[in-house]
Design a protein around this motif. Structure first.
Motif, PDB file in Angstrom:
ATOM      1  N   GLU A 116       0.790  -1.133   0.078  1.00 24.55           N
ATOM      2  CA  GLU A 116       0.077   0.021  -0.126  1.00 24.55           C
ATOM      3  C   GLU A 116       0.812   1.158   0.085  1.00 24.55           C
ATOM      4  O   GLU A 116       0.503   2.137  -0.686  1.00 24.55           O
ATOM      5  N   ALA A 120       1.176   4.179  -3.137  1.00 23.70           N
ATOM      6  CA  ALA A 120       0.966   5.448  -2.678  1.00 23.70           C
ATOM      7  C   ALA A 120       1.760   6.446  -3.143  1.00 23.70           C
ATOM      8  O   ALA A 120       1.721   7.468  -3.685  1.00 23.70           O
ATOM      9  N   LYS A 121       3.204   5.941  -2.789  1.00 27.03           N
ATOM     10  CA  LYS A 121       4.273   6.787  -3.112  1.00 27.03           C
ATOM     11  C   LYS A 121       4.999   6.864  -4.150  1.00 27.03           C
ATOM     12  O   LYS A 121       5.665   7.698  -4.699  1.00 27.03           O
TER      13      LYS A 121
END
Length: 125
Positions: A116, A120-121
Motif C-alpha cells: 500500500e 501510494a508513494k
C-alpha cells in the motif's frame, strides 16, 4: 498515382493508402528492459490517468526504460519496508520456526501494508 513518395524537405516518406498518402512513421528504437509487476501497475496507471505523459514517453522511445526504473525503485522500497517493518514488529526467524502459521499471517499483513505504501508513494504518484 505513385505507391510511395519521398519529401526531400522533411525527409519523410509517404505510402498511398486508398486515396490518401500517409506518412511512414515509426517509433524510435528503445532498449528492452525487464518490467516487473510494479512497472506494469504504473503502466496501467499512466494509460488510465496520465495519458499525456504516457504518450510523450512512448513517442520519445523512453517508456520501457522509465517503467524499468519505476519497477526497480518500487521493488527496492518494498523490500526495504518489509525488512524494517518486520524488525520493528519483532517478526524473526525464531518465530518462523516455532509458530509458522502466526509468522505467515503477520508477514502477509506486513507485506500488504508495504505494498500500500509503495503504491501510494511510487506507483500512483
Amino acid at each position: 498515382m505513385q505507391k510511395n513518395i519521398y519529401n526531400e524537405q522533411t525527409g519523410i516518406s509517404y505510402t498511398l493508402q486508398g486515396n490518401y498518402y500517409l506518412p511512414d512513421l515509426t517509433l524510435p528504437p528503445e532498449e528492452e528492459k525487464h518490467i516487473g509487476v510494479w512497472g506494469q501497475r504504473h503502466l496501467r496507471y499512466l494509460k488510465q490517468h496520465r495519458r499525456i505523459l504516457y504518450t510523450n514517453l512512448l513517442t520519445s522511445g523512453r517508456l520501457n526504460s522509465y517503467l524499468a526504473d519505476i519497477n526497480e525503485q518500487a521493488e527496492n522500497m518494498f523490500l526495504k519496508l518489509v525488512e524494517q517493518m518486520a524488525e520493528h514488529e519483532g517478526i524473526s526467524e525464531k518465530l518462523k520456526s516455532e509458530h509458522s502459521m502466526e509468522w505467515i499471517g503477520r508477514m502477509n499483513a506486513l507485506r500488504e501494508s508495504a505494498a500500500e505504501i509503495v503504491n501510494a508513494k511510487v506507483i500512483f504518484a
